[in-house]
Design a protein around this motif. Structure first.
Motif, PDB file in Angstrom:
ATOM      1  N   ARG A 169      14.528  23.969  -9.585  1.00  0.00           N
ATOM      2  CA  ARG A 169      15.666  23.697 -10.703  1.00  0.00           C
ATOM      3  C   ARG A 169      16.405  22.159  -9.368  1.00  0.00           C
ATOM      4  O   ARG A 169      16.664  21.264  -9.908  1.00  0.00           O
ATOM      5  CB  ARG A 169      17.061  24.695 -10.055  1.00  0.00           C
ATOM      6  N   ALA A 170      16.801  22.512  -8.263  1.00  0.00           N
ATOM      7  CA  ALA A 170      16.522  21.008  -7.727  1.00  0.00           C
ATOM      8  C   ALA A 170      16.273  20.165  -7.461  1.00  0.00           C
ATOM      9  O   ALA A 170      16.496  19.151  -7.842  1.00  0.00           O
ATOM     10  CB  ALA A 170      16.877  21.396  -5.845  1.00  0.00           C
ATOM     11  N   ILE A 171      14.512  19.652  -7.921  1.00  0.00           N
ATOM     12  CA  ILE A 171      14.006  18.556  -8.527  1.00  0.00           C
ATOM     13  C   ILE A 171      14.281  17.983  -9.703  1.00  0.00           C
ATOM     14  O   ILE A 171      13.974  16.993  -9.733  1.00  0.00           O
ATOM     15  CB  ILE A 171      12.567  19.353  -8.130  1.00  0.00           C
ATOM     16  N   THR A 172      14.527  18.824 -10.321  1.00  0.00           N
ATOM     17  CA  THR A 172      14.961  18.503 -11.957  1.00  0.00           C
ATOM     18  C   THR A 172      16.167  18.566 -12.308  1.00  0.00           C
ATOM     19  O   THR A 172      16.221  17.173 -12.312  1.00  0.00           O
ATOM     20  CB  THR A 172      14.392  19.260 -12.875  1.00  0.00           C
ATOM     21  N   ASP A 173      16.813  18.315 -10.949  1.00  0.00           N
ATOM     22  CA  ASP A 173      18.193  18.057 -11.107  1.00  0.00           C
ATOM     23  C   ASP A 173      18.257  16.587 -10.691  1.00  0.00           C
ATOM     24  O   ASP A 173      19.311  15.624 -10.786  1.00  0.00           O
ATOM     25  CB  ASP A 173      19.230  18.869 -10.158  1.00  0.00           C
ATOM     26  N   LYS A 174      17.225  16.314 -10.346  1.00  0.00           N
ATOM     27  CA  LYS A 174      17.453  15.649  -9.242  1.00  0.00           C
ATOM     28  C   LYS A 174      16.475  13.778  -9.791  1.00  0.00           C
ATOM     29  O   LYS A 174      17.297  13.084 -10.169  1.00  0.00           O
ATOM     30  CB  LYS A 174      16.486  14.847  -7.469  1.00  0.00           C
ATOM     31  N   ALA A 175      15.715  15.224 -10.350  1.00  0.00           N
ATOM     32  CA  ALA A 175      15.132  13.496 -11.223  1.00  0.00           C
ATOM     33  C   ALA A 175      15.718  13.404 -13.002  1.00  0.00           C
ATOM     34  O   ALA A 175      15.538  12.850 -13.416  1.00  0.00           O
ATOM     35  CB  ALA A 175      13.180  14.194 -11.174  1.00  0.00           C
ATOM     36  N   GLY A 176      16.940  14.480 -13.197  1.00  0.00           N
ATOM     37  CA  GLY A 176      17.430  14.275 -15.073  1.00  0.00           C
ATOM     38  C   GLY A 176      16.516  14.149 -15.274  1.00  0.00           C
ATOM     39  O   GLY A 176      16.887  13.660 -16.872  1.00  0.00           O
ATOM     40  N   VAL A 177      16.265  15.300 -15.396  1.00  0.00           N
ATOM     41  CA  VAL A 177      15.025  16.021 -16.798  1.00  0.00           C
ATOM     42  C   VAL A 177      15.310  18.074 -16.365  1.00  0.00           C
ATOM     43  O   VAL A 177      15.886  18.262 -15.020  1.00  0.00           O
ATOM     44  CB  VAL A 177      13.249  16.139 -16.227  1.00  0.00           C
ATOM     45  N   ASN A 178      14.561  18.286 -17.419  1.00  0.00           N
ATOM     46  CA  ASN A 178      14.753  19.970 -17.605  1.00  0.00           C
ATOM     47  C   ASN A 178      13.622  20.240 -17.350  1.00  0.00           C
ATOM     48  O   ASN A 178      11.999  20.214 -16.878  1.00  0.00           O
ATOM     49  CB  ASN A 178      14.974  19.960 -19.283  1.00  0.00           C
ATOM     50  N   ILE A 179      13.309  21.662 -16.854  1.00  0.00           N
ATOM     51  CA  ILE A 179      12.307  22.686 -16.461  1.00  0.00           C
ATOM     52  C   ILE A 179      10.992  21.984 -17.064  1.00  0.00           C
ATOM     53  O   ILE A 179      10.049  22.084 -16.797  1.00  0.00           O
ATOM     54  CB  ILE A 179      12.742  23.794 -15.471  1.00  0.00           C
ATOM     55  N   ALA A 180      11.447  22.698 -18.645  1.00  0.00           N
ATOM     56  CA  ALA A 180       9.899  22.167 -19.594  1.00  0.00           C
ATOM     57  C   ALA A 180       9.338  21.116 -18.832  1.00  0.00           C
ATOM     58  O   ALA A 180       8.037  20.973 -19.093  1.00  0.00           O
ATOM     59  CB  ALA A 180      10.999  22.352 -20.928  1.00  0.00           C
ATOM     60  N   ASP A 183       9.761   6.492 -17.141  1.00  0.00           N
ATOM     61  CA  ASP A 183       8.957   7.867 -16.494  1.00  0.00           C
ATOM     62  C   ASP A 183       9.443   9.197 -16.774  1.00  0.00           C
ATOM     63  O   ASP A 183       9.187   8.699 -15.245  1.00  0.00           O
ATOM     64  CB  ASP A 183       7.976   6.949 -16.450  1.00  0.00           C
ATOM     65  N   PRO A 184       9.418  10.276 -16.970  1.00  0.00           N
ATOM     66  CA  PRO A 184       9.767  11.046 -16.711  1.00  0.00           C
ATOM     67  C   PRO A 184       8.926  11.638 -15.011  1.00  0.00           C
ATOM     68  O   PRO A 184       9.451  12.505 -14.579  1.00  0.00           O
ATOM     69  CB  PRO A 184      10.180  12.432 -17.388  1.00  0.00           C
ATOM     70  N   ILE A 227      10.287  12.447 -11.739  1.00  0.00           N
ATOM     71  CA  ILE A 227       9.876  14.276 -11.057  1.00  0.00           C
ATOM     72  C   ILE A 227       9.089  14.112  -9.546  1.00  0.00           C
ATOM     73  O   ILE A 227       9.606  14.882  -8.480  1.00  0.00           O
ATOM     74  CB  ILE A 227       8.903  15.028 -11.680  1.00  0.00           C
ATOM     75  N   ILE A 228       8.253  13.282 -10.109  1.00  0.00           N
ATOM     76  CA  ILE A 228       7.617  12.819  -8.414  1.00  0.00           C
ATOM     77  C   ILE A 228       8.402  12.467  -7.498  1.00  0.00           C
ATOM     78  O   ILE A 228       8.106  12.826  -6.230  1.00  0.00           O
ATOM     79  CB  ILE A 228       6.418  11.566  -8.711  1.00  0.00           C
ATOM     80  N   SER A 229       8.675  11.667  -7.858  1.00  0.00           N
ATOM     81  CA  SER A 229       9.851  10.762  -6.620  1.00  0.00           C
ATOM     82  C   SER A 229      10.976  11.745  -6.258  1.00  0.00           C
ATOM     83  O   SER A 229      10.424  12.001  -4.736  1.00  0.00           O
ATOM     84  CB  SER A 229      10.315   9.335  -7.289  1.00  0.00           C
ATOM     85  N   ALA A 230      11.919  12.371  -7.095  1.00  0.00           N
ATOM     86  CA  ALA A 230      12.594  13.705  -6.637  1.00  0.00           C
ATOM     87  C   ALA A 230      11.882  14.550  -5.895  1.00  0.00           C
ATOM     88  O   ALA A 230      12.315  15.230  -5.041  1.00  0.00           O
ATOM     89  CB  ALA A 230      13.256  14.328  -7.683  1.00  0.00           C
ATOM     90  N   ASP A 274       0.781  -1.379  -0.091  1.00  0.00           N
ATOM     91  CA  ASP A 274       0.077  -0.253   0.039  1.00  0.00           C
ATOM     92  C   ASP A 274       0.645   1.268  -0.204  1.00  0.00           C
ATOM     93  O   ASP A 274       0.159   2.125   0.009  1.00  0.00           O
ATOM     94  CB  ASP A 274      -1.085  -0.113   1.080  1.00  0.00           C
ATOM     95  N   ALA A 275       2.252   1.517   0.652  1.00  0.00           N
ATOM     96  CA  ALA A 275       3.407   2.335   0.481  1.00  0.00           C
ATOM     97  C   ALA A 275       3.569   2.640  -0.844  1.00  0.00           C
ATOM     98  O   ALA A 275       3.284   1.881  -1.698  1.00  0.00           O
ATOM     99  CB  ALA A 275       4.333   1.925   0.961  1.00  0.00           C
ATOM    100  N   VAL A 276       4.086   3.841  -0.948  1.00  0.00           N
ATOM    101  CA  VAL A 276       4.881   3.973  -2.240  1.00  0.00           C
ATOM    102  C   VAL A 276       5.766   4.131  -2.575  1.00  0.00           C
ATOM    103  O   VAL A 276       7.097   3.316  -1.855  1.00  0.00           O
ATOM    104  CB  VAL A 276       4.472   6.068  -1.800  1.00  0.00           C
ATOM    105  N   ALA A 277       5.770   3.341  -3.389  1.00  0.00           N
ATOM    106  CA  ALA A 277       7.118   2.117  -4.344  1.00  0.00           C
ATOM    107  C   ALA A 277       8.112   3.383  -4.559  1.00  0.00           C
ATOM    108  O   ALA A 277       7.851   4.459  -4.896  1.00  0.00           O
ATOM    109  CB  ALA A 277       6.898   1.203  -5.554  1.00  0.00           C
ATOM    110  N   PRO A 278       9.124   3.175  -3.650  1.00  0.00           N
ATOM    111  CA  PRO A 278      10.253   3.939  -4.347  1.00  0.00           C
ATOM    112  C   PRO A 278      10.890   3.814  -5.889  1.00  0.00           C
ATOM    113  O   PRO A 278      10.847   3.217  -6.631  1.00  0.00           O
ATOM    114  CB  PRO A 278      12.261   3.702  -3.195  1.00  0.00           C
ATOM    115  N   MET A 279      11.160   5.615  -6.073  1.00  0.00           N
ATOM    116  CA  MET A 279      10.957   5.646  -7.765  1.00  0.00           C
ATOM    117  C   MET A 279      12.141   6.030  -8.180  1.00  0.00           C
ATOM    118  O   MET A 279      13.012   7.682  -7.720  1.00  0.00           O
ATOM    119  CB  MET A 279      10.628   6.683  -8.341  1.00  0.00           C
TER     120      MET A 279
END
Length: 245
Positions: free
Chosen positions: A51-62, A27-28, A32-35, A16-21
């Motif tokens: 910026r901190a979120i996208t850097d951790k997720a490996g995506v750009n702000i767009a 899936d970008p 993003i949600i995980s980061a 039931d818990a959210v699995a770590p992503m």
């Protein structure tokens, strides 16, 4: 103390818990949600940057704008993703308690356990921290339209189910006092879980290790006993006193 039987823990397994992503997932949106979960919990909603979120997720702000439209909508999505599993587990346990009870309905302790157990068991993140608790405290302390909507739409209907169950178990307690005691119960739970976060461990430290907040079953048992005793307190008659004042 009559509690929910052996099915309680099975009803809220870690599935039931959210699995770590992880960042390796393709899936970008999930990345993003995980980061954002990590950054919001660590930095707070106000100080967290895209910026901190996208850097951790490996995506750009767009990518954030594409999938969520704004930081506020991302925050709403993240809070919803973290809260839906434990709210659903609460309802599942309350239904289980009702199924196991006789015509008189579930015991007070069974209702309290259904309220408490999912929060204790499902609020941990993969590192063992209580990131969900930190996020809820932030959302309640600094309410905004997006976060309030999560509570109104996703949490409040389940709250009313619990209020009805408590009222049935304690028919002599006025409904306004049931609401007060429910809110006090949540406050006690949030306080203990905040103190049990590995970054704090305040209760364990203050007690010299006497209070083992690492052990979820001990935490659940202590909270269930304390909250049940509070609900059983004699009615204060506050509604009648206000009416006659």
């Amino acid at each position: 103390m009559e509690r929910i039987d052996d099915g309680a823990e099975a009803a809220i397994s870690q599935d039931d818990a959210v699995a770590p992503m992880t960042a390796e997932r393709a899936d970008p949106r999930s990345r993003i949600i995980s980061a954002a979960l990590e950054v919001f919990a660590a930095e707070g909603f106000e100080l967290a940057t895209l910026r901190a979120i996208t850097d951790k997720a490996g995506v750009n702000i767009a990518a954030v704008n594409y999938y969520f439209g704004s930081k506020d909508e991302l925050l709403r999505t993240v809070l919803e993703v973290r809260m839906v599993p434990y709210v659903a587990a609460r309802l599942k346990l309350l239904d289980l308690a009702c199924q196991q009870s006789g015509p008189e309905g579930p015991t007070l302790e069974a209702i309290v356990e259904a309220l408490v157990r999912p929060m204790v068991r499902l609020s941990r993140d993969p590192s063992g921290g209580r990131s969900l608790i930190r996020m809820i405290l932030q959302a309640r302390a600094r309410p905004r339209e997006e976060t309030v909507r999560v509570f109104v739409e996703g949490v409040d209907p389940v709250v009313h189910r619990f209020i009805d169950a408590f009222s049935r178990a304690l028919p002599h307690v006025p409904r306004d006092e049931i609401f007060w005691r429910y809110n006090f119960a949540l406050g006690a739970t949030m306080q203990v879980l905040t103190d049990s976060d590995p970054n704090a461990m305040r209760l364990k430290r203050l007690s010299g290790g006497l209070c083992d907040t690492d052990n979820d079953e001990i935490v659940i048992d202590e909270l269930t006993r304390f909250i049940s005793a509070g609900f059983r307190a004699p009615p204060t008659g506050t509604a009648a006193q206000r009416a006659s004042a």
